[in-house]
Design an enzyme around this catalytic site. Structure first.
Site, PDB file in Angstrom:
ATOM      1  N   ASP B  25       0.847  -1.203   0.000  1.00 15.65           N
ATOM      2  CA  ASP B  25       0.000   0.000   0.000  1.00 15.65           C
ATOM      3  C   ASP B  25       0.875   1.242   0.000  1.00 15.65           C
ATOM      4  OD1 ASP B  25      -2.264  -1.540   0.197  1.00 15.65           O
ATOM      5  OD2 ASP B  25      -2.841  -0.839   2.199  1.00 15.65           O
ATOM      6  N   LYS B  82      -8.009   0.473  -5.247  1.00 20.18           N
ATOM      7  CA  LYS B  82      -9.187  -0.112  -4.607  1.00 20.18           C
ATOM      8  C   LYS B  82     -10.457   0.623  -4.990  1.00 20.18           C
ATOM      9  CE  LYS B  82      -6.798  -1.369  -0.289  1.00 20.18           C
ATOM     10  NZ  LYS B  82      -6.870  -2.827  -0.219  1.00 20.18           N
ATOM     11  N   GLY B 154      -5.239  -2.999   8.958  1.00 20.45           N
ATOM     12  CA  GLY B 154      -4.938  -1.816   9.757  1.00 20.45           C
ATOM     13  C   GLY B 154      -4.762  -2.107  11.244  1.00 20.45           C
ATOM     14  N   ARG B 166      -6.489 -20.716   7.349  1.00 21.40           N
ATOM     15  CA  ARG B 166      -6.749 -22.090   7.804  1.00 21.40           C
ATOM     16  C   ARG B 166      -8.134 -22.555   7.376  1.00 21.40           C
ATOM     17  NH1 ARG B 166      -3.197 -24.728  10.710  1.00 21.40           N
ATOM     18  NH2 ARG B 166      -1.646 -23.627  11.962  1.00 21.40           N
ATOM     19  N   GLY B 215      -3.178  -7.267   8.459  1.00 22.08           N
ATOM     20  CA  GLY B 215      -2.568  -7.575   9.750  1.00 22.08           C
ATOM     21  C   GLY B 215      -1.133  -8.059   9.671  1.00 22.08           C
ATOM     22  N   GLY B 236      -0.179  -3.582   4.023  1.00 21.22           N
ATOM     23  CA  GLY B 236      -0.791  -2.256   4.022  1.00 21.22           C
ATOM     24  C   GLY B 236      -0.086  -1.307   4.941  1.00 21.22           C
ATOM     25  N   SER B 237      -0.691  -1.114   6.116  1.00 23.27           N
ATOM     26  CA  SER B 237      -0.222  -0.096   7.052  1.00 23.27           C
ATOM     27  C   SER B 237       1.166  -0.394   7.611  1.00 23.27           C
ATOM     28  CB  SER B 237      -1.218  -0.009   8.210  1.00 23.27           C
ATOM     29  OG  SER B 237      -2.535  -0.104   7.716  1.00 23.27           O
TER      30      SER B 237
END
Lengths: 180, 295
Positions: B25, B82, B154, B166, B215, B236-237
């Site tokens: 990102d 996005k 995030g 899983r 995450g 991302g973050s």
């Protein structure tokens, strides 16, 4: 049956591994210089050439790869693999390994919206994904197939380069001829 | 010779090219340059990373074309962007910008609470999120050329991503143990197209590549996702909210390649500076969860 390495740093290496296994080759995923030992041939898969080049340099693999090619064992570079093997890459400057005396234009057929399937002048099924365009061919390079007269499959010595993806269109002839 | 452009095969083909590569990102051209220099295989152009969206709240929409174009001019790797779930006009605008992939993403505020975009109608390929096999195959049925298992974006917390990897893997394995006569009922229970259920039962894998997203904060998180079957990762973050983005970005790229080599992972993980702070998921209310968006 040969022992064939597939450079597995980044990109579409799994599809290459599958094709080679179907041809009964012993396949080794190559992520380090040491993994090149005892291999009869090597495939450079598609993917992002800039990413692959960095991973090769960070892993200190470049001199071993040059040594491998100099040994005269067969090498196939598809798409990003062709970009890495080319003498000159546009838009430059982008480093490359200079195994095939061609100039390639990255994304020379356009962005993803211009990715396409077609049949080559030689009758091959071609798949082009954000593909490089071969814009110059040096004197020592054989052009093995073309699309609308433009080179898409080239060879210099034992190094073969394709602008397209034979591994995604089940074009096993190229693998069969190169790795025996 | 006639060229057939934008076939489903060429769409999945680009997803194949991105395997083992990290999609990062970025919110501007400067970050895009840092990402490319660190070895990113693609960038995702968006105005706010998920952690900022979470903090600031409000409606999160598709990005301004100006910033997307600035990023396209800066990097040579694929540029993704996005759009909101179901917002096919945002998607049309992104297609007009010639982005290389559209992410119909739960990180943005959904525009349609019943339907996703009919993605076969587009020339540009789509990636969509999923939590289980049914959701994955519904998205492929609509035309997605790539999937990503949803983590809780995030948060810097990998637990939801692991759960969904899983769950997906279990769903695929379970299908391969069924007899042909059981597949229609399985399709009904999964809420998935029958032909795709048959395909997965036969092949033992998804019809398109699946990456992990949401995450992921460390090289070890990347390796964990790869070991659980992800073919690469979206980050991302975690990069640009960390102490040393360039260093962390490169470490995450290296982890996607060398995830099977524990010694290399130890080297890669050393001295990266502070990761993003992260959020414990039990502190999030149901309405603050992004991964549950999608139908």
């Amino acid at each position: 049956m040969a022992r064939v390495g597939v450079l597995a740093l980044q990109g579409a290496f799994e599809a290459q591994v599958e094709v080679l296994r179907r041809l009964n080759h012993d396949v080794v995923e190559v992520r380090s210089a040491e993994a090149l030992e005892g291999i009869d041939g090597l495939v450079f898969p598609g993917g992002e050439s800039t990413t692959q080049l960095k991973l090769m340099a960070w892993g200190e693999m470049l001199s071993a790869l040059h040594g491998f090619v100099a040994s005269g064992r067969p090498v196939l570079g598809t798409c990003a693999g062709l970009i890495l093997a080319a003498r000159e890459v546009l838009p430059g400057p982008q480093e490359s390994l200079d195994w095939i005396d061609v100039t390639v234009q990255r994304n020379g057929y356009g962005r993803q919206l211009d990715s396409f399937e077609a049949r080559s002048d030689g009758g091959r099924t071609l798949m082009f994904i954000r593909a490089p365009r071969i814009t110059r061919v040096g004197p020592g390079v054989e052009v093995l197939d073309t699309l609308d007269g433009e080179p898409v499959l080239v060879r210099q010595g034992k190094v073969v380069g394709t602008a397209f993806h034979p591994e995604l269109s089940d074009d096993v002839d190229i693998f069969r001829e190169l790795f025996v | 010779m006639e060229k057939q452009k934008s076939t489903f095969k060429t769409k999945v083909g680009l997803a194949e090219m991105l395997k083992g590569g990290v999609i990062m990102d970025v919110v501007d051209a400067t970050q895009a340059r840092i990402a490319e220099d660190a070895g990113a295989a693609a960038v995702m152009a968006l105005e706010r990373v998920p952690a900022q969206i979470r903090k600031e709240g409000g409606v999160a929409r598709a990005s301004d074309p100006t910033m997307i174009q600035a990023i396209q001019k800066t990097v040579s790797i694929p540029v993704m962007a996005k759009c909101r779930i179901g917002h096919f006009m945002e998607a049309r605008i992104l297609e007009a910008l010639e982005v290389d992939f559209i992410d119909e993403s739960e990180v943005l505020t959904p525009a349609d609470d019943e339907y996703h975009i009919e993605k076969h109608d587009f020339d540009v390929p789509f990636v969509c999120g999923c939590r289980d096999l049914g959701e994955a195959l519904r998205r492929v049925g609509e035309g997605a050329a790539m999937l990503r298992t949803k983590g809780e974006a995030g948060t810097g917390n990998i637990v939801e991503g692991v759960r969904h990897l899983r769950t997906l893997r279990h769903g695929i394995r379970a299908l391969t143990t069924l007899g042909n006569e059981q597949l229609m009922t399985a399709a009904k229970e999964l809420g998935a197209p029958y032909d795709l259920v048959q395909l997965v039962a036969k092949e033992g894998k998804l019809p398109v590549p699946n990456f992990a997203a949401g995450g992921i904060a460390t090289p070890a998180d990347v390796a964990l996702c790869m070991a659980l079957g992800a073919e690469s990762v979206f980050v991302g973050s975690a990069i640009f909210l960390s102490e040393d983005p360039a260093k962390r970005a490169r470490a995450i790229v290296l982890a996607a390649t060398h995830w099977q080599d524990k010694k290399k992972l130890a080297e890669i993980s050393a001295g990266l500076g502070a990761a993003m702070p992260g959020i414990e998921l039990s502190t999030l209310s149901e309405s603050e969860r992004m991964s549950t968006r999608g139908w």
